[in-house]
Design an enzyme around this catalytic site. Structure first.
Site, mmCIF file in Angstrom:
data_model
loop_
_atom_site.group_PDB
_atom_site.id
_atom_site.type_symbol
_atom_site.label_atom_id
_atom_site.label_comp_id
_atom_site.label_asym_id
_atom_site.label_seq_id
_atom_site.Cartn_x
_atom_site.Cartn_y
_atom_site.Cartn_z
ATOM 1 N N HIS A 1 0.853 -1.196 0.000
ATOM 2 C CA HIS A 1 0.000 0.000 0.000
ATOM 3 C C HIS A 1 0.885 1.242 0.000
ATOM 4 O O HIS A 1 1.565 1.512 0.991
ATOM 5 C CB HIS A 1 -0.891 -0.020 1.239
ATOM 6 C CG HIS A 1 -1.839 1.114 1.343
ATOM 7 N ND1 HIS A 1 -1.802 2.030 2.370
ATOM 8 C CD2 HIS A 1 -2.865 1.503 0.528
ATOM 9 C CE1 HIS A 1 -2.770 2.918 2.199
ATOM 10 N NE2 HIS A 1 -3.433 2.616 1.092
ATOM 11 N N HIS B 1 -0.244 10.744 -2.547
ATOM 12 C CA HIS B 1 -1.581 10.470 -2.018
ATOM 13 C C HIS B 1 -2.473 11.702 -1.952
ATOM 14 O O HIS B 1 -3.612 11.691 -2.419
ATOM 15 C CB HIS B 1 -1.490 9.838 -0.626
ATOM 16 C CG HIS B 1 -2.821 9.504 -0.045
ATOM 17 N ND1 HIS B 1 -3.554 10.397 0.699
ATOM 18 C CD2 HIS B 1 -3.584 8.375 -0.136
ATOM 19 C CE1 HIS B 1 -4.694 9.829 1.053
ATOM 20 N NE2 HIS B 1 -4.744 8.607 0.565
HETATM 21 O O1 G3P Z 1 -6.569 1.839 -2.797
HETATM 22 C C1 G3P Z 1 -6.745 1.491 -1.459
HETATM 23 C C2 G3P Z 1 -6.535 2.651 -0.541
HETATM 24 O O2 G3P Z 1 -5.305 3.240 -0.840
HETATM 25 C C3 G3P Z 1 -7.612 3.689 -0.629
HETATM 26 O O3 G3P Z 1 -7.466 4.716 0.305
HETATM 27 O O4 G3P Z 1 -6.767 6.924 1.091
HETATM 28 O O5 G3P Z 1 -5.206 5.014 1.303
HETATM 29 O O6 G3P Z 1 -5.687 5.999 -0.919
HETATM 30 P P1 G3P Z 1 -6.222 5.693 0.438
HETATM 31 MG MG MG Z 2 -4.618 4.674 -2.271
#
Ligand code: G3P
Ligand code: MG
Length: 239
Positions: free
Chosen positions: A7, A49
């Protein structure tokens, strides 16, 4: 077998959404990578992000108000001050250069929830095609109109709907739109919701899985991919 995705790369241990975090995830042997995409003032695809660089860098301001050259001046290692040297904001192209010959799935999350960045879908698709990575991509977004645009522009590339709203019958909704993957938060999943999404023919890629207990439970239910901040640890937990 349940897959392990980084992630924002190995973002629990290294600065999120940087080439360092991606390299470490590749070295650990992840099956896939999730990361977030925005568009600069001069229409370059960059991996970050937030809409602004304030939280993750030593600068401030909105990504869409800066050119790539301007953004490249800043250090995006703010969460790990002084630990890893200077980390520049990556472009999608730079990331693809690293993974182009690897059997790695790239989950590109289009961050169009605040600003839609007109043209971002086509620009991302063009870059995927330039690197011939069509069969190793999942486009996802909380903005389902963005996902539908990706699917209409490139029916051959896999897409996923992100949600954090506990929709009822999320699998049926996703399949109805001709989208292949459900990307729910892990707390939305139970044996029942997993079965509903799988029965609808959808692949389930969930986030953000950071503990051994969660990883083992979700893998036991047959969830397709677990997206987590410590993919290097998760590989040991479930493989
Ligand atoms: O794609 C999964 C997750 O990354 C979605 O939330 O805010 O971490 O981008 P965020
Ligand atoms: Mg994400």
């Amino acid at each position: 077998m349940t897959k392990v995705f980084g992630h924002r790369g190995c973002s629990g241990t290294y600065p999120e959404n940087t080439m360092l975090a991606f390299r470490k995830a590749v070295e650990a042997g992840v099956d896939g990578m999730e990361f977030d995409l925005h568009l600069t003032k001069d229409n370059k695809l960059v991996i970050i992000h937030d809409e602004t660089i304030d939280r993750t860098s030593n600068g401030s301001g909105a990504v869409r108000d800066m050119t790539l050259e301007e953004l490249r001046q800043y250090d995006f290692s703010a969460a790990f001050p002084g630990e890893y040297g200077v980390c520049r904001i990556p472009t999608l192209e730079e990331y693809f250069e690293m993974v182009k010959d690897l059997p790695l799935i790239s989950n590109i999350e289009l961050k169009t929830g605040v600003w839609e960045y007109p043209g971002i879908e086509q620009a991302a698709i063009d870059m995927v095609r330039a690197y011939h990575l069509e069969d190793r991509i999942i486009f996802s977004s909380f903005n389902h109109t963005t996902v539908e645009r990706c699917k209409a522009l490139a029916p051959d590339i896999k897409c996923g709907f992100l949600t954090e709203n506990w929709p009822s019958r999320f699998g049926a909704y996703t399949a109805l739109h001709g989208i292949e993957c459900c990307h729910p938060p892990l707390h939305m999943l139970s044996e029942k919701t997993v079965a509903e999404m799988h029965d609808a023919g959808c692949e389930i890629n969930t986030w953000t899985v950071n503990t051994e207990e969660d990883a083992k439970r979700l893998a036991g239910w047959g969830v397709d991919a677990l997206i987590g901040n410590y993919p290097e640890r998760m590989l040991g937990w479930i493989k």
